[in-house]
Design a protein around this motif. Sequence first.
Motif, PDB file in Angstrom:
ATOM      1  N   UNK A 291       0.843  -1.193   0.000  1.00  0.00           N
ATOM      2  CA  UNK A 291       0.000   0.000   0.000  1.00  0.00           C
ATOM      3  C   UNK A 291       0.886   1.255   0.000  1.00  0.00           C
ATOM      4  N   UNK A 292       1.929   1.248   0.861  1.00  0.00           N
ATOM      5  CA  UNK A 292       2.847   2.392   0.954  1.00  0.00           C
ATOM      6  C   UNK A 292       3.585   2.587  -0.381  1.00  0.00           C
ATOM      7  N   UNK A 293       4.067   1.477  -0.947  1.00  0.00           N
ATOM      8  CA  UNK A 293       4.832   1.558  -2.202  1.00  0.00           C
ATOM      9  C   UNK A 293       3.976   2.184  -3.322  1.00  0.00           C
ATOM     10  N   UNK A 294       2.738   1.685  -3.430  1.00  0.00           N
ATOM     11  CA  UNK A 294       1.862   2.187  -4.495  1.00  0.00           C
ATOM     12  C   UNK A 294       1.496   3.652  -4.272  1.00  0.00           C
TER      13      UNK A 294
ATOM     14  N   UNK B 272       2.223   6.657  -6.782  1.00  0.00           N
ATOM     15  CA  UNK B 272       1.119   7.481  -7.303  1.00  0.00           C
ATOM     16  C   UNK B 272       1.417   8.963  -7.093  1.00  0.00           C
ATOM     17  N   UNK B 273       1.911   9.303  -5.885  1.00  0.00           N
ATOM     18  CA  UNK B 273       2.193  10.714  -5.580  1.00  0.00           C
ATOM     19  C   UNK B 273       3.396  11.208  -6.399  1.00  0.00           C
ATOM     20  N   UNK B 274       4.361  10.310  -6.649  1.00  0.00           N
ATOM     21  CA  UNK B 274       5.514  10.698  -7.476  1.00  0.00           C
ATOM     22  C   UNK B 274       5.043  11.069  -8.889  1.00  0.00           C
ATOM     23  N   UNK B 275       4.084  10.279  -9.412  1.00  0.00           N
ATOM     24  CA  UNK B 275       3.589  10.534 -10.764  1.00  0.00           C
ATOM     25  C   UNK B 275       2.665  11.744 -10.807  1.00  0.00           C
ATOM     26  N   UNK B 276       1.868  11.911  -9.730  1.00  0.00           N
ATOM     27  CA  UNK B 276       0.935  13.040  -9.690  1.00  0.00           C
ATOM     28  C   UNK B 276       0.895  13.594  -8.263  1.00  0.00           C
ATOM     29  N   UNK B 277       1.639  14.662  -7.983  1.00  0.00           N
ATOM     30  CA  UNK B 277       1.706  15.204  -6.609  1.00  0.00           C
ATOM     31  C   UNK B 277       0.348  15.639  -6.064  1.00  0.00           C
ATOM     32  N   UNK B 278      -0.635  15.885  -6.955  1.00  0.00           N
ATOM     33  CA  UNK B 278      -1.972  16.268  -6.468  1.00  0.00           C
ATOM     34  C   UNK B 278      -2.655  15.142  -5.704  1.00  0.00           C
ATOM     35  N   UNK B 279      -2.127  13.936  -5.854  1.00  0.00           N
ATOM     36  CA  UNK B 279      -2.732  12.784  -5.153  1.00  0.00           C
ATOM     37  C   UNK B 279      -2.140  12.592  -3.758  1.00  0.00           C
ATOM     38  N   UNK B 280      -1.521  13.609  -3.221  1.00  0.00           N
ATOM     39  CA  UNK B 280      -0.860  13.495  -1.913  1.00  0.00           C
ATOM     40  C   UNK B 280      -1.845  13.107  -0.799  1.00  0.00           C
ATOM     41  N   UNK B 281      -3.103  13.490  -0.969  1.00  0.00           N
ATOM     42  CA  UNK B 281      -4.128  13.144   0.025  1.00  0.00           C
ATOM     43  C   UNK B 281      -4.234  11.627   0.242  1.00  0.00           C
ATOM     44  N   UNK B 282      -3.779  10.836  -0.751  1.00  0.00           N
ATOM     45  CA  UNK B 282      -3.825   9.372  -0.619  1.00  0.00           C
ATOM     46  C   UNK B 282      -3.049   8.926   0.624  1.00  0.00           C
TER      47      UNK B 282
END
Lengths: 559, 102
Positions: A166-169, A173-183
């Motif tokens: 879960x942490x790795x994914x 995800x955040x590396x590819x799209x920083x807007x997903x930081x809320x994940x």
Amino acid sequence: MLEVQLRQAATVLLESAIRIAPPHTRDWGRAMMGELNYVEGPWAGTLWALGSSGVLVKQTIVSLIIPSTGNRDFIPDGGLFARSAALRKAALAIGAACVLAALLFFAAPPFRQAFRVAVEPWHRMYRLAANNHEPDFASLARRAELHHDPEGLAFCAVRFQNPSESVRLAEEAVRLDPNLIWVYAVVILRHPEIREASRWIATLERWDAQNALFPLIAAESMGRTESPPGVWAPSNQDVESAWRAAMAQAFQASKFDDYFDRVAELNRKVVPRYHYYDPYEVESRIRLDLPSPVIEASERFALSLIHSGQDLEAKGDLKGASEQYWKVAHYGQLIDAEGHTAKEHWSGDSLQAMAYKPLKALAEKEGNSTDAALFAYLSSKFNPITGEQREYPGESAFGHETSERNAAVVQVSGLMIILFSGLLVIAISILIVGSRRRARPGVQRAKPVATLVVLTSAVGLLFSSITLYLTYRPYWYIFQTAILNGDGAQNRDLQEFLGSTQTLPGIPHRINVLVEALFYSGSPGFLFYFWAGVTLLGVFGLALIVIRRFLGRPHSKAP
Amino acid sequence: MKTPRISPETLLVLEGFIERPTEWRYGYELSRQTGLKSGTLYPILMRLEKYALLEACWVATEEGVPPRHTYRLTPNGLEVARTKLSEARPRSMVRQPAFCNG
């Protein structure tokens, strides 16, 4: 008059029993009928007919299970459908129509989804036995990684049971799209024990500084590391001060966002993109909510603020006391207004009720009767026990009992579909083999029973399919509405229903818990061997029946 | 020679037959004599017939009334009945009181 009617009823009953009886027992039926004319009294006659019919029905059932039983006057292809070829053909035609109608259900997406949900518990058992808990997610995550799809990765990250995956994914995800930081926040809520939690919270606090969620999570982690499991009591003085500071920050925050609406938005995008229409995996695998320790910590801190306000009130500092009470009221309003789950709304309400009560007393002390009346009203309105019964968004509309009942119906219907399909395959095979000229007598003997099995199984298959479709259809609508329109108002019903389909139907909760403990938390190997044993026994039993049927000869006459 | 399982009810039926061993008997008559209901009596008769301890035949009755099935023990049946009843009697006698009024 009554005597005549009773006698007629007894005669009709016995005649009907003779009609369905196997040929070798019909003479005995006629013998019993012959005697009925000599039985004295209407009631005695009825009892005679009842007892005699019972004997014939028993013989009928036995002959259906073991066709050769007592069948000394064996006629090839004899039995229930033997006297009329037209009757046999009609039975097979009805059976074929029912099977066709049942197969047509598979063309309907709600039915395919319903069938998948119905067999999911068994599917899950085999996955556990194979020690592969999340094969679908693993494959979905691989596809998302291949396509460099941050949303697909985030979708998997918030659902994976394995914390490290879960942490790795999430990080990918955040590396590819920083807007997903809320994940990060949602992953921490799911796996609070992860090492990355403190680093992520610091990042999140910089990104969304005013959100009460992060100090709440930070405070929860302090209590957890300092307390034994299940106890929320920071023991160390420094930790206690840090905990109070974090809670004070949460109570002063201007916003509260749990990001659950962003998870719903992510579902809307990712599910159609990967055609991942699996309601269990999308809606029920994770139940997004604030962890109970966070709610309890909020209440504990609110209580401490109320006590401090009362102390100030006792010292005559009415303004200071009012500020303390208002901190609790504001925080309650924030959680209630911006929360997404029933638990969050409930917590917001109870905190407000907790604050308005001393505010009312304070207003009375200050002689402000208007404010006192308003606070009295608000305190009573938000009281979780005696107050208004509010319908929180995210609450179940159907009710838990309805969900449990529907889940049981769906599970049983799914199992019946499998059972009837299996019976149909066996019976049709017997009919095909029996239609050959050189078929063994055993196969010939089994043909009438096979015809009966085809008819009853086909009707059963159709009935089970209709039941499954009608019972599941409302949940399909809920899922579609949530995925296509983002309206998750009834998601709780779907989640309760899907949760209930994971337990055995008709069995009390405690036994279900015991079965879960026995099968799911132990060694997956044990589960595999258990089901392998059951399957092997079933195959062995079936083989024994087939050998007896196909190779057996009619019983020789007893000496 | 194979014999069926002899239950207490079967013994009652055999006892009923053995009183008049050569006579053909009707089902209802046997039911009244033994006190067994049709649901118990007929499976016993069917089993005895299956093991060829009993023979059955149809007899015509008055016009308009269906024929009746009648039964009688075969020689084998008679032998089995006598053996089984003699085995059973001492046991049943043990259960009776040694002395009774009258």
